[in-house]
Design a protein around this motif. Structure first.
Motif, PDB file in Angstrom:
ATOM      1  N   CYS A 211       0.840  -1.201   0.000  1.00 20.38           N
ATOM      2  CA  CYS A 211       0.000   0.000   0.000  1.00 20.38           C
ATOM      3  C   CYS A 211       0.875   1.250   0.000  1.00 20.38           C
ATOM      4  N   ASN A 212       0.261   2.348  -0.422  1.00 12.71           N
ATOM      5  CA  ASN A 212       0.856   3.670  -0.227  1.00 12.71           C
ATOM      6  C   ASN A 212      -0.229   4.547   0.386  1.00 12.71           C
ATOM      7  N   ASP A 213      -0.023   5.840   0.427  1.00 14.96           N
ATOM      8  CA  ASP A 213      -0.997   6.740   1.055  1.00 14.96           C
ATOM      9  C   ASP A 213      -2.300   6.865   0.271  1.00 14.96           C
ATOM     10  N   MET A 214      -2.303   6.418  -0.993  1.00 13.35           N
ATOM     11  CA  MET A 214      -3.485   6.600  -1.824  1.00 13.35           C
ATOM     12  C   MET A 214      -4.200   5.305  -2.189  1.00 13.35           C
ATOM     13  N   GLN A 215      -3.478   4.176  -2.171  1.00 12.34           N
ATOM     14  CA  GLN A 215      -4.096   2.929  -2.628  1.00 12.34           C
ATOM     15  C   GLN A 215      -3.386   1.705  -2.071  1.00 12.34           C
ATOM     16  N   CYS A 216      -4.099   0.600  -2.097  1.00 16.36           N
ATOM     17  CA  CYS A 216      -3.532  -0.709  -1.795  1.00 16.36           C
ATOM     18  C   CYS A 216      -3.730  -1.571  -3.030  1.00 16.36           C
ATOM     19  N   LEU A 217      -2.721  -2.330  -3.360  1.00 14.79           N
ATOM     20  CA  LEU A 217      -2.845  -3.265  -4.468  1.00 14.79           C
ATOM     21  C   LEU A 217      -3.353  -4.596  -3.926  1.00 14.79           C
TER      22      LEU A 217
END
Length: 148
Positions: free
Chosen positions: A130-136
């Motif tokens: 994940c990052n601050d905008m999305q999770c894969l």
């Protein structure tokens, strides 16, 4: 007709640029012989800047924890659970809970008792990035690590 062709060309370029597959985690593997009968398997995840993977100790209602599974073999026996360094632990608004994760890179370690002199350790790792905008979506990666 000319406008239609230009529209199709622009649309194709636009669609191709947004359809890039994100692969923000790279995995590498090594082994270190501790003695004639024992070795340590090193499994390293390197994340692109801004991305993180979760610890093995994520609560049930949280995101996918990092999980390792090792294929049974007559050549080695696992010694305990897969170890990890101290993770970063913070409250994540997205999941409304405190979670532990790793940024930049992390090395997981699994001790093995060697029954054969040079077995190959095989298995899989399942993880979520994940990052601050999305999770894969969770991903599964197979590994094969020779003990030399």
């Amino acid at each position: 007709m000319k406008r239609f062709i230009i529209f199709i060309a622009v649309f194709s370029i636009s669609a191709a640029s947004t359809a890039q597959i994100l692969k923000p985690v790279k995995w590498s593997y090594a082994s270190k012989r501790v003695s004639d009968t024992e070795a340590v398997v090193l499994i390293k995840a390197t994340m692109e800047k801004g991305w993180h993977i979760y610890s093995q100790t994520v609560p049930e209602s949280g995101p996918q924890p990092t999980r390792f599974s090792f294929e049974p073999s007559k050549g080695y026996k696992l010694m305990g659970k897969t170890g990890e360094p101290q993770p970063i632990t913070e409250f994540e608004k997205t999941f409304d809970m405190e979670l532990s994760y790793f940024e930049n890179s992390v090395v997981f370690q699994q001790r093995v008792n060697l029954v054969e002199s040079s077995p190959t350790i095989t298995g899989k790792v399942v993880y979520m990035v994940c990052n601050d905008m999305q999770c894969l979506p969770p991903e599964e990666v197979a590994f094969s690590i020779p003990i030399k």
